[in-house]
Design an enzyme around this catalytic site. Structure first.
Site, PDB file in Angstrom:
ATOM      1  N   ARG A  56      11.849  16.468 -43.414  1.00  0.00           N
ATOM      2  CA  ARG A  56      12.503  16.836 -44.205  1.00  0.00           C
ATOM      3  C   ARG A  56      13.448  15.453 -44.922  1.00  0.00           C
ATOM      4  O   ARG A  56      13.362  15.134 -46.208  1.00  0.00           O
ATOM      5  CB  ARG A  56      13.617  17.758 -44.303  1.00  0.00           C
ATOM      6  CG  ARG A  56      13.091  19.064 -43.599  1.00  0.00           C
ATOM      7  CD  ARG A  56      12.395  19.963 -44.622  1.00  0.00           C
ATOM      8  NE  ARG A  56      11.024  19.362 -45.107  1.00  0.00           N
ATOM      9  CZ  ARG A  56      10.064  19.459 -44.281  1.00  0.00           C
ATOM     10  NH1 ARG A  56       9.796  19.809 -43.314  1.00  0.00           N
ATOM     11  NH2 ARG A  56       8.882  18.999 -45.066  1.00  0.00           N
ATOM     12  N   GLN A  88      24.129  24.974 -51.634  1.00  0.00           N
ATOM     13  CA  GLN A  88      23.430  25.327 -50.351  1.00  0.00           C
ATOM     14  C   GLN A  88      22.521  24.198 -49.817  1.00  0.00           C
ATOM     15  O   GLN A  88      22.308  24.359 -48.752  1.00  0.00           O
ATOM     16  CB  GLN A  88      22.818  26.841 -50.441  1.00  0.00           C
ATOM     17  CG  GLN A  88      23.873  27.748 -50.904  1.00  0.00           C
ATOM     18  CD  GLN A  88      23.170  29.201 -51.230  1.00  0.00           C
ATOM     19  OE1 GLN A  88      22.888  29.825 -50.173  1.00  0.00           O
ATOM     20  NE2 GLN A  88      22.812  29.170 -52.519  1.00  0.00           N
ATOM     21  N   ASP A  91      19.997  18.307 -49.557  1.00  0.00           N
ATOM     22  CA  ASP A  91      19.557  17.057 -50.060  1.00  0.00           C
ATOM     23  C   ASP A  91      20.870  16.643 -50.626  1.00  0.00           C
ATOM     24  O   ASP A  91      21.906  17.090 -50.782  1.00  0.00           O
ATOM     25  CB  ASP A  91      18.544  17.275 -50.890  1.00  0.00           C
ATOM     26  CG  ASP A  91      18.735  18.180 -52.085  1.00  0.00           C
ATOM     27  OD1 ASP A  91      19.759  17.906 -53.069  1.00  0.00           O
ATOM     28  OD2 ASP A  91      18.043  19.181 -52.415  1.00  0.00           O
ATOM     29  N   HIS A 106      26.022  23.907 -46.484  1.00  0.00           N
ATOM     30  CA  HIS A 106      25.102  24.210 -45.118  1.00  0.00           C
ATOM     31  C   HIS A 106      24.914  22.716 -44.636  1.00  0.00           C
ATOM     32  O   HIS A 106      23.859  22.415 -44.048  1.00  0.00           O
ATOM     33  CB  HIS A 106      23.805  24.416 -45.713  1.00  0.00           C
ATOM     34  CG  HIS A 106      24.178  26.274 -46.003  1.00  0.00           C
ATOM     35  ND1 HIS A 106      23.161  27.059 -46.790  1.00  0.00           N
ATOM     36  CD2 HIS A 106      25.045  27.120 -45.915  1.00  0.00           C
ATOM     37  CE1 HIS A 106      23.704  28.164 -46.928  1.00  0.00           C
ATOM     38  NE2 HIS A 106      24.851  28.292 -46.464  1.00  0.00           N
TER      39      HIS A 106
HETATM   40  P1  OAD Z   1      15.814  30.470 -51.231  1.00  0.00           P
HETATM   41  O1  OAD Z   1      14.392  29.902 -50.827  1.00  0.00           O
HETATM   42  O2  OAD Z   1      16.045  31.777 -50.610  1.00  0.00           O
HETATM   43  O3  OAD Z   1      15.736  30.891 -52.513  1.00  0.00           O
HETATM   44  C1  OAD Z   1      15.117  29.975 -53.609  1.00  0.00           C
HETATM   45  C2  OAD Z   1      15.346  30.486 -54.913  1.00  0.00           C
HETATM   46  O4  OAD Z   1      14.780  29.684 -55.964  1.00  0.00           O
HETATM   47  C3  OAD Z   1      14.372  31.670 -55.281  1.00  0.00           C
HETATM   48  O5  OAD Z   1      15.122  32.860 -55.481  1.00  0.00           O
HETATM   49  C4  OAD Z   1      13.297  31.212 -56.206  1.00  0.00           C
HETATM   50  O6  OAD Z   1      12.924  32.304 -57.268  1.00  0.00           O
HETATM   51  C5  OAD Z   1      14.086  30.311 -56.925  1.00  0.00           C
HETATM   52  N1  OAD Z   1      13.202  29.277 -57.481  1.00  0.00           N
HETATM   53  C6  OAD Z   1      11.982  28.595 -57.320  1.00  0.00           C
HETATM   54  N2  OAD Z   1      11.507  27.802 -58.038  1.00  0.00           N
HETATM   55  C7  OAD Z   1      12.667  27.497 -58.777  1.00  0.00           C
HETATM   56  C8  OAD Z   1      12.946  26.646 -59.930  1.00  0.00           C
HETATM   57  N3  OAD Z   1      11.993  25.635 -60.246  1.00  0.00           N
HETATM   58  N4  OAD Z   1      14.093  26.583 -60.572  1.00  0.00           N
HETATM   59  C9  OAD Z   1      15.058  27.494 -60.258  1.00  0.00           C
HETATM   60  N5  OAD Z   1      15.005  28.384 -59.126  1.00  0.00           N
HETATM   61  C10 OAD Z   1      13.667  28.536 -58.469  1.00  0.00           C
HETATM   62  O7  OAD Z   1      16.726  29.440 -51.011  1.00  0.00           O
HETATM   63  P2  OAD Z   1      18.453  29.601 -50.896  1.00  0.00           P
HETATM   64  O8  OAD Z   1      18.971  31.010 -51.645  1.00  0.00           O
HETATM   65  O9  OAD Z   1      18.969  28.129 -51.508  1.00  0.00           O
HETATM   66  O10 OAD Z   1      20.165  27.529 -45.234  1.00  0.00           O
HETATM   67  O11 OAD Z   1      18.576  29.752 -49.493  1.00  0.00           O
HETATM   68  C11 OAD Z   1      19.914  29.843 -49.008  1.00  0.00           C
HETATM   69  C12 OAD Z   1      19.934  29.099 -47.551  1.00  0.00           C
HETATM   70  O12 OAD Z   1      18.715  29.763 -46.827  1.00  0.00           O
HETATM   71  C13 OAD Z   1      19.636  27.723 -47.554  1.00  0.00           C
HETATM   72  O13 OAD Z   1      20.621  26.832 -47.935  1.00  0.00           O
HETATM   73  C14 OAD Z   1      19.197  27.576 -46.218  1.00  0.00           C
HETATM   74  C15 OAD Z   1      18.425  28.660 -45.765  1.00  0.00           C
HETATM   75  O14 OAD Z   1      18.267  29.074 -44.556  1.00  0.00           O
HETATM   76  C16 OAD Z   1      20.398  26.354 -44.289  1.00  0.00           C
HETATM   77  O15 OAD Z   1      19.507  25.582 -44.014  1.00  0.00           O
HETATM   78  C17 OAD Z   1      21.533  26.596 -43.414  1.00  0.00           C
END
Ligand code: OAD
Length: 235
Positions: A56, A88, A91, A106
């Site tokens: 990553r 969250q 990067d 995170h």
């Molecule tokens: P998720 O993978 O759960 O959600 C990503 C979101 O981004 C989804 O709702 C997609 O629909 C959306 N998405 C996809 N492409 C996109 C784009 N081009 N523009 C805007 N949105 C888009 O990721 P997070 O909600 O960030 O924690 O997950 C939260 C945490 O869970 C992360 O920080 C990580 C993970 O486990 C740790 O690593 C501790």
């Protein structure tokens, strides 16, 4: 309106080529999230966890901020608004775009930390290998908050949300707590703009009358929302 808080998630960096966590059915680059992002996974197979984050980190170093990161940084510089970013994401793309006030909920991929003393944190751009140790002699691990671990920055983040006049939520499925609960600290009358091509409305405060949902990508939705905020503030 003076202070804007942004809560960003993995979707913010999707258009920079970094994969999100849940879009591929719970697999993250082919791994069960719990295998590579939990203390249990680390205890079971540290080599796999290190190798996963090394990949990553290497991928991040060849990625660039996208137009949405740049739009937020330019807005902060030119609009006269205070902008607080709570991300969250692990990067550094908000930093590289030029945003100034960034809080990483995170952790950060470009840092390593001691596995016995969470205060011993080192800037780290290369691979972390088994045998790389902190000043106290214990194995280094990625500076990432894993599932089941405390989120040390959550109270500072909640305070910043509480001071905001508006909130932009972008690219997050709002499934991970306590990050998702930050919305509850926003003052009731403040508008929320939620940008996500597949918005998770069940996790959203639908009772908030000031909710605007843009079912768009970050690079589409962020400029639109920033424009709207500027326009309404000058009216
Ligand atoms: P998720 O993978 O759960 O959600 C990503 C979101 O981004 C989804 O709702 C997609 O629909 C959306 N998405 C996809 N492409 C996109 C784009 N081009 N523009 C805007 N949105 C888009 O990721 P997070 O909600 O960030 O924690 O997950 C939260 C945490 O869970 C992360 O920080 C990580 C993970 O486990 C740790 O690593 C501790």
């Amino acid at each position: 309106m003076k202070r804007i808080v942004v809560l960003s998630g993995a979707g913010m960096s999707a258009e920079s080529g970094l994969s999100t966590f849940r879009d591929a059915g719970g697999l993250w680059e082919g791994h069960d999230v719990m295998e590579v992002a939990s203390p249990e996974g680390w205890a079971r197979n540290p080599e796999l966890v290190l190798s996963f984050y090394n990949q990553r980190r290497a991928q991040l170093l060849t990625s660039k901020p996208n137009a949405a990161h740049h739009a937020l940084a330019a807005f902060e510089k030119e609009s006269g608004f205070e902008l607080d970013i709570i991300t969250q994401n692990v990067d550094d793309l908000h930093e590289r775009a030029g945003s100034q006030n960034i809080l990483h909920l995170h952790g950060e991929l470009l840092k390593a930390r001691s596995s016995i003393d969470a205060e011993l944190i080192y800037a780290w751009h290369k691979d972390i290998c088994l045998g790389d140790t902190c000043d106290k002699g214990s194995q280094l691990r990625p500076h990432i908050v894993w599932f089941g671990e405390e989120v040390p920055m959550i109270s500072v983040a909640a305070q910043r949300v509480g001071q905001a006049d508006a909130m932009i939520i972008v690219g997050t499925s709002l499934q991970v707590y306590p990050a998702a609960s930050l919305i509850d600290f926003l003052v009731p009358q403040a508008p929320i703009y939620y940008i996500d091509p597949d918005p998770s409305l069940s996790h959203m405060v639908t009772r908030n009358k000031n909710l605007t949902v843009l079912a768009q990508t970050a690079t589409e939705g962020i400029p639109t929302v920033l424009q709207h905020i500027k326009k309404t503030a000058s009216m």
